[in-house]
Design a protein around this motif. Sequence first.
Motif, short mmCIF file in Angstrom:
data_model
loop_
_atom_site.label_atom_id
_atom_site.label_comp_id
_atom_site.label_asym_id
_atom_site.label_seq_id
_atom_site.Cartn_x
_atom_site.Cartn_y
_atom_site.Cartn_z
N ALA A 57 0.87 -1.17 0.00
CA ALA A 57 0.00 0.00 0.00
C ALA A 57 0.91 1.22 0.00
N ALA A 82 -1.99 -1.51 -3.73
CA ALA A 82 -2.88 -0.36 -3.70
C ALA A 82 -2.03 0.90 -3.85
N CYS A 83 -2.36 1.73 -4.85
CA CYS A 83 -1.54 2.90 -5.17
C CYS A 83 -2.37 4.18 -5.10
N ASP A 143 -5.16 4.96 -7.78
CA ASP A 143 -6.15 3.91 -8.01
C ASP A 143 -7.58 4.41 -7.85
N VAL A 178 -6.36 8.28 0.00
CA VAL A 178 -4.99 7.89 0.31
C VAL A 178 -4.73 7.94 1.81
N ARG A 233 -9.20 -2.01 0.53
CA ARG A 233 -9.21 -2.49 -0.85
C ARG A 233 -8.43 -3.80 -0.97
N SER A 250 -6.82 2.01 1.34
CA SER A 250 -5.86 1.13 0.67
C SER A 250 -5.89 -0.27 1.29
#
Length: 236
Positions: free
Chosen positions: A131, A156-157, A160, A164, A173, A170
């Motif tokens: 992440a 997870a970026c 995406d 954040v 997800r 993240s």
Amino acid sequence: MLEGIELVVFDKDGTLIEFARMWRDWVGELGARLSEATGVDLVDQLFALMGVDPASGAIYPHGLLAATPMARLRELVIEAVEDEGVAPDLAARAVGEAWRAPDPVALATPVTDLPALLAALTARGIRAAVATSDDRVPTERTLAALGILDRMIAIACADDGHAVKPAPDSVLRIAAETGVPLQRMLVVGDAPADARMGRAAGVRRVVGVLTGVGDRATLAPLADVVLDSIAELLPT
């Protein structure tokens, strides 16, 4: 520390790879290019904005570089240039021309033998994910260059489309994608935002590491344990 854990979610910069080396020179070079383009000395302002000590290169744990996506950094730099009296159209044009993201592959220095560490985790039935506050293309390029992209079951970026760090999105997800319950996950990172993300998500355990922006005093109140490096995740 790893009892009851099925998945370790790693931050990237400062956790898997060294942080200061990648970003310190970038800030100075960006400031120099912007100063030349605008006629205003912006180097000191850029170091202060990003949260970098220009003398030592130390990156402050609550500074922008600790956990801010690149797209947002760019917006804030434009605002900072405008605050120095540069016209908005010139500020936007100058930043657009000066903005060059650091090469994630050339500057990625692992903090330990990452393939060996991940192999040891796998041998214990523990999988890995990432992440990061970085964007997906440079993240995948970096992980591939380090030889560990195929070992990550989820990534997870920042670009995406979810909130954040320190928001929990993240981790949530990754949990949804992998099917691993949050109470079987461990989050490890070098910044306060990483620890807060793990706490907000409700993972079983949060680990801080001292290979990036955070120091022990900053991370200890937020993490279950603080390690010198992810190399200490597994007993020798």
